[in-house]
Design an enzyme around this catalytic site. Structure first.
Site: not given
Ligand code: IMP
Ligand code: MG
Length: 182
Positions: A101-102, A105, A154, A167
């Site tokens: 995963e990036d 959260d 964010f 990205r």
């Protein structure tokens, strides 16, 4: 719109990222020696990280992908996990899946996917994330491998997007609030 006008500051540099990638790749190569490692990238955010990580492994590896819905176009979580592209393998019972995963959260995506893949019959399931925002957790979840813990901001770049943009940046940056609060 100029890219640099959108970024508050760089949070993690390209060099820092690559050092963390090498550390994680070494740990994974050691832990998965003799296993049947399958990196399962969660589209689209994980592709940059997974591309770097797989090159640094010293053991054989296969790759696969799943796509799930998460944030839509904004910055607030919907809290639901919708499978848009599923993994289709007949040999799942012989696979040691490492979900890539990036960012974690709320924790909902990875806790759901880990459970889903175990129920689907994977031999083992673990998780690896580039970034972790522990202060945002809504469900209890701990990744097995993690690059950096970051504050509740964010972020974009290194695979992460805001509205499908940013990205391809080689670093992780904090998005200016005015970009998503207007
Ligand atoms: P979770 O299910 O709440 O843990 O959500 C994880 C997903 O939310 C990630 O795969 C990202 O797509 C998205 N996400 C969470 N925080 C950020 C961020 O700071 N920037 C970009 N995407 C984010
Ligand atoms: Mg996203």
């Amino acid at each position: 719109m100029q890219m640099n006008d959108s970024i508050e500051r760089v949070l993690i540099t390209e060099e820092e990222i690559q050092t963390a990638v090498r550390r994680m790749a070494d740990d994974i190569s050691r832990d998965y020696e003799g296993k049947n490692l399958v990196l399962l990238g969660i589209l689209k955010g994980s592709v940059v990280f997974m591309g770097d990580l797989m090159k640094r492994l010293s053991i054989p590896v296969q790759i696969d992908f799943m796509k799930v819905s998460s944030y839509g176009s904004g910055t607030t979580s919907k809290g639901l996990v919708d499978i848009i592209l599923d993994i289709r393998r007949k040999d799942l019972g012989n696979c040691d899946i490492l979900i890539i995963e990036d960012i974690i959260d709320s924790g909902k995506t990875l806790s759901y996917l880990a459970k889903y893949l175990k129920e689907k019959g994977a031999r083992s399931v673990r998780t690896c994330t580039m970034l972790d925002k522990p202060s945002r957790r809504e469900v209890e979840f701990q990744p097995d491998y993690s690059g950096f813990e970051i504050p509740d901001e964010f972020v974009i770049g290194y695979g992460l997007d805001y509205d499908e943009k940013f990205r391809a940046l080689p670093f992780v940056g904090i998005l200016k609030r005015e970009i998503y609060e207007k």
